[in-house]
Write an enzyme that holds these catalytic residues in place. Structure first.
Site, PDB file in Angstrom:
ATOM      1  N   THR A 276      -0.836   8.298   2.022  1.00 51.42           N
ATOM      2  CA  THR A 276      -1.359   9.493   2.484  1.00 51.42           C
ATOM      3  C   THR A 276      -2.366   9.998   1.337  1.00 51.42           C
ATOM      4  O   THR A 276      -3.154  10.802   1.613  1.00 51.42           O
ATOM      5  CB  THR A 276      -0.323  10.526   2.745  1.00 51.42           C
ATOM      6  OG1 THR A 276       0.604  10.136   3.801  1.00 51.42           O
ATOM      7  CG2 THR A 276      -1.027  11.857   3.398  1.00 51.42           C
TER       8      THR A 276
ATOM      9  N   TYR B 252      -1.481  -8.186   1.735  1.00 51.37           N
ATOM     10  CA  TYR B 252      -2.604  -9.356   1.599  1.00 51.37           C
ATOM     11  C   TYR B 252      -2.137 -10.929   0.835  1.00 51.37           C
ATOM     12  O   TYR B 252      -1.968 -11.664   1.743  1.00 51.37           O
ATOM     13  CB  TYR B 252      -3.719  -8.775   0.727  1.00 51.37           C
ATOM     14  CG  TYR B 252      -4.949  -9.755   1.027  1.00 51.37           C
ATOM     15  CD1 TYR B 252      -5.502  -9.996   2.266  1.00 51.37           C
ATOM     16  CD2 TYR B 252      -5.471 -10.447   0.040  1.00 51.37           C
ATOM     17  CE1 TYR B 252      -6.638 -10.743   2.665  1.00 51.37           C
ATOM     18  CE2 TYR B 252      -6.522 -11.524   0.233  1.00 51.37           C
ATOM     19  CZ  TYR B 252      -7.150 -11.781   1.638  1.00 51.37           C
ATOM     20  OH  TYR B 252      -8.033 -12.491   1.814  1.00 51.37           O
TER      21      TYR B 252
ATOM     22  N   TYR C  51       9.498   0.593  -0.430  1.00 48.82           N
ATOM     23  CA  TYR C  51       8.705   1.442   0.639  1.00 48.82           C
ATOM     24  C   TYR C  51       8.209   0.137   1.525  1.00 48.82           C
ATOM     25  O   TYR C  51       7.479  -0.848   1.084  1.00 48.82           O
ATOM     26  CB  TYR C  51       7.362   1.976   0.001  1.00 48.82           C
ATOM     27  CG  TYR C  51       6.484   2.654   0.943  1.00 48.82           C
ATOM     28  CD1 TYR C  51       6.874   2.760   2.198  1.00 48.82           C
ATOM     29  CD2 TYR C  51       5.031   2.813   0.495  1.00 48.82           C
ATOM     30  CE1 TYR C  51       5.649   3.493   3.228  1.00 48.82           C
ATOM     31  CE2 TYR C  51       4.380   3.691   1.266  1.00 48.82           C
ATOM     32  CZ  TYR C  51       4.634   3.779   2.760  1.00 48.82           C
ATOM     33  OH  TYR C  51       3.556   4.475   3.685  1.00 48.82           O
TER      34      TYR C  51
ATOM     35  N   LYS D  99      12.211   3.911   1.469  1.00 51.54           N
ATOM     36  CA  LYS D  99      11.223   4.821   2.436  1.00 51.54           C
ATOM     37  C   LYS D  99      11.228   3.589   3.516  1.00 51.54           C
ATOM     38  O   LYS D  99      10.367   2.566   3.582  1.00 51.54           O
ATOM     39  CB  LYS D  99      10.257   5.078   1.761  1.00 51.54           C
ATOM     40  CG  LYS D  99       9.116   5.857   2.898  1.00 51.54           C
ATOM     41  CD  LYS D  99       7.816   6.189   2.259  1.00 51.54           C
ATOM     42  CE  LYS D  99       6.944   6.793   3.416  1.00 51.54           C
ATOM     43  NZ  LYS D  99       5.698   7.172   2.905  1.00 51.54           N
TER      44      LYS D  99
END
Length: 298
Positions: A49, A111, A137, A165
């Site tokens: 974000t 990637y 995460y 998360k």
């Protein structure tokens, strides 16, 4: 509180405000003050974000410093220090610790990706480089890389790796993690606003939120209602659905930054390739926020 629990409830993945392509630190600090005043339980800097992929390392460090200074110990500051390269992730993580962050959050390598063995070694090397608590995460929709439940369980044995998360949106994955870890010394936070009620009802310790940029207090109240088993918690959560859906109408953080700018926390400006909402989408986002704030049913 469990010593391995950084926060409980709603942490906010804060936006990064820009003005003429430069970080607006005044708006950033004002937004932090608003979030703390409105009961955010943690501030997460340099996440998705916060447009972290577009920030230089210098800018990312500047935001960590500004967050630590502004927060001044009132709530935990969790610094997003993960990159797709272990060496640079270690460097950023050491900087976050030296600056005074309370924890770090590590995205899966993207990637170049890797396999589960490489993921394990990457996270262990970073965790070994710092004494800070580590939040993993997992957001495979963005990185094309997932941390399998068994890998999370193995990583949870490291004394510094204390949370995940979970932005998979897959509650079966969440349940598997809860079963494996026992949810005693390892904590799960949802990374999806729309599944907060279900996620926390089955044992999640909170939410790292996007829409929390504008309504942290309301989300925290719902979390507390869930934990207290109040019958109206789900109905309260459903009242937020229009705002959550508006915040998800396009690529994050395009919709939520339209909302934060409307509240006065910087301009509705982005780093390319992200662009501002326009036309009907922009009006819908702003109208939904305005109606919610004014108590108008949508």
């Amino acid at each position: 509180m469990d010593s391995r629990l950084i926060f409980e409830g709603v942490g906010v993945a804060i936006t990064t405000p820009f003005s003429n392509d430069e970080i607006d630190l005044d708006a950033f600090s004002d937004h932090i003050e608003y979030l703390i005043k409105n009961n955010a339980q943690a501030i997460i800097v340099n996440g998705t974000t916060g447009e972290s992929p577009t920030l230089s390392m210098k800018e990312a460090k500047l935001l960590i410093e500004a967050a630590v200074t502004t927060v001044a110990g009132r709530v935990p500051v969790i610094a997003g220090t993960g990159t797709n390269a272990t060496q640079s992730t270690v460097e950023m993580s050491k900087f976050a610790e030296a600056t005074g962050a309370d924890a770090i959050m590590l995205i899966t390598p993207y990637y170049n990706k890797t396999n589960q063995k490489g993921l394990y070694q990457h996270f262990i090397k970073v965790a070994d480089s710092t004494s800070l608590p580590v939040v993993l995460y997992n957001v495979p929709s963005r990185t094309a890389m997932t941390i399998e439940a068994e890998t999370v369980y193995a990583l949870s044995k490291h004394p510094n790796i204390i949370a995940l998360k979970d932005a998979t949106g897959d509650l079966e994955y969440t349940k598997q993690l809860l079963e494996l870890t026992g949810n005693e010394n390892f904590n799960l936070y949802s990374g999806n606003d729309d599944n907060m009620h279900q996620f926390c009802s089955i044992g999640g310790k909170g939410l790292i939120s996007v829409v929390g940029n504008v309504i942290p207090g309301e989300l925290q109240d719902i979390y507390e209602s869930i934990k207290e088993h109040k019958m109206d918690s789900e109905a309260k959560f459903q009242q937020l659905t229009p705002l959550i859906e508006a915040a998800q109408m396009d690529v994050n953080p395009m919709p939520i930054k339209a909302m934060t700018s409307a509240l006065g926390f910087g301009l509705n400006e982005f780093r390319l390739p992200l662009v501002p909402l326009e036309g009907a989408e922009l009006e819908h986002a702003l109208r939904t926020l305005r109606n919610y704030k004014e108590g108008i049913k949508i």
